[in-house]
Design an enzyme around this catalytic site. Structure first.
Site, mmCIF file in Angstrom:
data_model
loop_
_atom_site.group_PDB
_atom_site.id
_atom_site.type_symbol
_atom_site.label_atom_id
_atom_site.label_comp_id
_atom_site.label_asym_id
_atom_site.label_seq_id
_atom_site.Cartn_x
_atom_site.Cartn_y
_atom_site.Cartn_z
ATOM 1 C CE LYS A 47 -4.164 -1.878 2.174
ATOM 2 N NZ LYS A 47 -5.071 -1.793 3.328
ATOM 3 C CG ASN A 68 -7.902 0.662 -0.239
ATOM 4 O OD1 ASN A 68 -8.108 1.664 -0.916
ATOM 5 N ND2 ASN A 68 -8.845 0.106 0.498
ATOM 6 C CG ASP A 84 -9.205 -0.198 4.137
ATOM 7 O OD1 ASP A 84 -10.048 -0.917 3.568
ATOM 8 O OD2 ASP A 84 -7.997 -0.476 4.189
ATOM 9 N N GLY A 108 -6.736 0.457 19.211
ATOM 10 C CA GLY A 108 -5.782 0.078 18.175
ATOM 11 C C GLY A 108 -5.243 1.301 17.461
ATOM 12 N N GLY A 110 -3.031 0.569 14.446
ATOM 13 C CA GLY A 110 -2.378 -0.007 13.268
ATOM 14 C C GLY A 110 -2.934 0.611 11.991
ATOM 15 C CB ALA A 112 -7.557 -1.316 10.171
ATOM 16 C CG ASN A 132 -2.170 0.721 19.952
ATOM 17 O OD1 ASN A 132 -2.834 -0.293 19.741
ATOM 18 N ND2 ASN A 132 -0.945 0.877 19.496
ATOM 19 N NE ARG A 133 0.442 -4.860 22.013
ATOM 20 C CZ ARG A 133 0.481 -5.995 21.351
ATOM 21 N NH1 ARG A 133 0.241 -7.133 21.990
ATOM 22 N NH2 ARG A 133 0.759 -6.026 20.058
ATOM 23 C CB THR A 134 2.562 0.303 20.878
ATOM 24 O OG1 THR A 134 2.665 -1.117 20.980
ATOM 25 C CG2 THR A 134 3.941 0.904 20.684
ATOM 26 C CE1 TYR A 193 -13.019 -10.809 6.706
ATOM 27 C CE2 TYR A 193 -12.425 -8.550 7.247
ATOM 28 C CZ TYR A 193 -12.213 -9.702 6.526
ATOM 29 O OH TYR A 193 -11.191 -9.749 5.616
HETATM 30 P P1 NAP Z 1 -2.007 -3.950 12.359
HETATM 31 O O1 NAP Z 1 -1.535 -2.790 11.573
HETATM 32 O O2 NAP Z 1 -1.115 -5.125 12.563
HETATM 33 O O3 NAP Z 1 -2.471 -3.394 13.813
HETATM 34 C C1 NAP Z 1 -2.874 -4.281 14.827
HETATM 35 C C2 NAP Z 1 -3.373 -3.487 16.020
HETATM 36 O O4 NAP Z 1 -3.869 -4.416 16.998
HETATM 37 C C3 NAP Z 1 -2.287 -2.668 16.708
HETATM 38 O O5 NAP Z 1 -2.857 -1.502 17.253
HETATM 39 C C4 NAP Z 1 -1.828 -3.622 17.815
HETATM 40 O O6 NAP Z 1 -1.267 -2.956 18.926
HETATM 41 C C5 NAP Z 1 -3.144 -4.219 18.221
HETATM 42 N N1 NAP Z 1 -2.990 -5.522 18.880
HETATM 43 C C6 NAP Z 1 -2.726 -6.716 18.281
HETATM 44 N N2 NAP Z 1 -2.662 -7.692 19.209
HETATM 45 C C7 NAP Z 1 -2.888 -7.100 20.398
HETATM 46 C C8 NAP Z 1 -2.962 -7.590 21.739
HETATM 47 N N3 NAP Z 1 -2.777 -8.885 22.025
HETATM 48 N N4 NAP Z 1 -3.225 -6.705 22.748
HETATM 49 C C9 NAP Z 1 -3.414 -5.391 22.463
HETATM 50 N N5 NAP Z 1 -3.359 -4.868 21.205
HETATM 51 C C10 NAP Z 1 -3.107 -5.710 20.189
HETATM 52 O O7 NAP Z 1 -3.349 -4.564 11.739
HETATM 53 P P2 NAP Z 1 -4.471 -3.790 10.897
HETATM 54 O O8 NAP Z 1 -4.168 -3.887 9.468
HETATM 55 O O9 NAP Z 1 -4.684 -2.447 11.508
HETATM 56 O O10 NAP Z 1 -5.744 -4.757 11.156
HETATM 57 C C11 NAP Z 1 -6.330 -4.875 12.451
HETATM 58 C C12 NAP Z 1 -7.507 -5.855 12.359
HETATM 59 O O11 NAP Z 1 -8.508 -5.301 11.506
HETATM 60 C C13 NAP Z 1 -7.162 -7.220 11.740
HETATM 61 O O12 NAP Z 1 -7.881 -8.205 12.442
HETATM 62 C C14 NAP Z 1 -7.678 -7.117 10.315
HETATM 63 O O13 NAP Z 1 -8.072 -8.373 9.790
HETATM 64 C C15 NAP Z 1 -8.900 -6.225 10.511
HETATM 65 N N6 NAP Z 1 -9.255 -5.437 9.315
HETATM 66 C C16 NAP Z 1 -10.555 -5.448 8.926
HETATM 67 C C17 NAP Z 1 -10.946 -4.684 7.842
HETATM 68 C C18 NAP Z 1 -12.373 -4.703 7.399
HETATM 69 O O14 NAP Z 1 -12.655 -4.300 6.262
HETATM 70 N N7 NAP Z 1 -13.304 -5.100 8.259
HETATM 71 C C19 NAP Z 1 -9.988 -3.903 7.144
HETATM 72 C C20 NAP Z 1 -8.661 -3.907 7.594
HETATM 73 C C21 NAP Z 1 -8.300 -4.681 8.683
HETATM 74 P P3 NAP Z 1 0.299 -2.546 18.940
HETATM 75 O O15 NAP Z 1 0.424 -1.298 18.126
HETATM 76 O O16 NAP Z 1 0.590 -2.349 20.373
HETATM 77 O O17 NAP Z 1 1.054 -3.721 18.338
#
Ligand code: NAP
Length: 250
Positions: A47, A68, A84, A108, A110, A112, A132-134, A193
Site C-alpha cells: 500500500k 488500497n 478503508d 488500536g 495499526g 486499519a 493502544n497497547r503501544t 469479521y
Molecule cells: P495492524 O496494523 O497489525 O495493527 C494491529 C493493532 O492491533 C495494533 O494496534 C496492535 O497494537 C493491536 N494488537 C494486536 N494484538 C494485540 C494484543 N494482544 N493486545 C493489544 N493490542 C493488540 O493490523 P491492521 O491492518 O490495523 O488490522 C487490524 C484488524 O482489523 C485485523 O484483524 C484485520 O483483519 C482487521 N481489518 C478489517 C478490515 C475490514 O474491512 N473489516 C480492514 C482492515 C483490517 P500494537 O500497536 O501495540 O502492536
C-alpha cells in the site's frame, strides 16, 4: 466479492489476484495500460509503495501515505485512493448511526485504525480517543485529525461509539476490553469479521448495545472501490451476500 458485482451488472470485468514480488507495486501499476487493467485493489505490504507510484491520490491516501485502490484513468494517468476509512464510516451510517458530533474511542493504532481515525475526523466526529497497547503508534495516529488524541480506556464511559480496530478477537474469543465498559447506549463496531459475531459484539449485544460488524467495513470500502473503477455504484447487498458466502467456506 467484486466478481459478484460485475456479474450482477453484466460488466465484462474480472477480478483476479496477483502475487506481486516485494517492491514490485510500482512496476505493476506501470503495466496497467499495457495489460489493459482498469484498476487494482492493493493489499499489504504494497500500500505504501502504491501511494508513491500513482500520479495522483485522494486526501485520505495522502494523509495515510497508503493506497488500497488504483484506477487507470482515460488519459493514461493513475489515481490512488484509500477507501478503508470511509468504508468504515459508511458502514456505521448504513447501520443508522450519524457519526457527526460523535465521541469515539478507537482501540488500536495499526493500519486499519489509522484509516478509521482519519475518516472519522473528516466525517465530523467531535472527539476521537485512541487507546493502544503501544503509545508511540497511538501518538502518531492522533496526528491524523485535529479532534484525535491519545486516550485511556476510561474514555469509553463518555463515548457514543466504540471501535475495535485491533486484531483481538480474530479467530479467538478474546475481548479487547473488559465487558463492564459496554452499555446499552453505546454503538459498538468491530472491524474483525472472522468470526462475524466476535466475542466483543456478542458481549455488546448482551448489554443491549447497538452493534456494527466488520463485514460492513469490508463491503462499504469495496462499494467505493467499484465506484472508482467502473463509475457505477453497486448494491452493497450484492457484495455482502458474496462476502458472507466466502466467509462460510473458511
Ligand atoms: P495492524 O496494523 O497489525 O495493527 C494491529 C493493532 O492491533 C495494533 O494496534 C496492535 O497494537 C493491536 N494488537 C494486536 N494484538 C494485540 C494484543 N494482544 N493486545 C493489544 N493490542 C493488540 O493490523 P491492521 O491492518 O490495523 O488490522 C487490524 C484488524 O482489523 C485485523 O484483524 C484485520 O483483519 C482487521 N481489518 C478489517 C478490515 C475490514 O474491512 N473489516 C480492514 C482492515 C483490517 P500494537 O500497536 O501495540 O502492536
Amino acid at each position: 466479492m467484486h466478481n459478484a458485482v460485475f456479474a450482477a451488472a453484466a460488466l465484462d470485468w474480472r477480478f483476479v489476484t496477483f502475487d506481486i514480488v516485494p517492491g514490485g507495486a510500482a512496476a505493476a501499476i506501470g503495466s496497467m495500460a499495457v495489460l489493459d487493467i482498469g484498476g487494482f485493489a492493493v493489499t499489504m505490504p504494497h500500500k505504501e509503495q502504491a501511494a508513491g507510484a500513482v500520479d495522483d491520490v485522494d486526501p485520505a491516501a495522502r494523509a495515510l501515505r497508503s493506497v488500497n485502490t488504483v484506477v487507470l484513468r482515460d488519459d493514461g494517468t493513475t489515481f490512488g485512493a484509500s477507501t478503508d476509512g470511509r468504508g468504515f464510516v459508511d458502514s456505521v451510517v448504513a447501520a443508522g448511526h450519524d457519526v457527526v458530533g460523535m465521541r469515539v474511542v478507537v482501540l488500536g493504532a495499526g493500519g486499519a485504525a489509522r484509516a478509521i481515525v482519519d475518516a472519522l475526523g473528516r466525517a465530523g466526529a467531535d472527539d476521537i480517543s485512541i487507546v493502544n497497547r503501544t503509545t508511540a503508534t497511538a501518538t502518531e495516529a492522533a496526528r491524523l485529525s485535529d479532534v484525535a488524541h491519545v486516550g485511556v480506556i476510561d474514555d469509553v464511559a463518555q463515548a457514543d461509539l466504540l471501535v475495535n480496530a485491533t486484531s483481538i478477537g480474530m479467530g479467538t474469543d478474546d475481548l479487547p476490553l473488559g465487558p463492564a465498559w459496554l452499555r446499552a447506549d453505546l454503538v459498538v463496531a468491530d472491524i474483525v469479521y472472522h468470526p462475524l459475531e466476535t466475542a466483543l459484539l456478542r458481549a455488546a449485544r448482551h448489554e443491549g448495545a447497538h452493534v456494527v460488524d466488520g463485514l460492513g467495513m469490508l463491503v462499504h470500502q469495496a462499494v467505493l472501490q467499484q465506484e472508482l473503477w467502473t463509475g457505477l455504484r453497486p448494491d452493497p447487498a450484492v457484495l455482502r451476500a458474496a462476502a458472507e458466502a466466502e466467509l462460510a467456506t473458511r
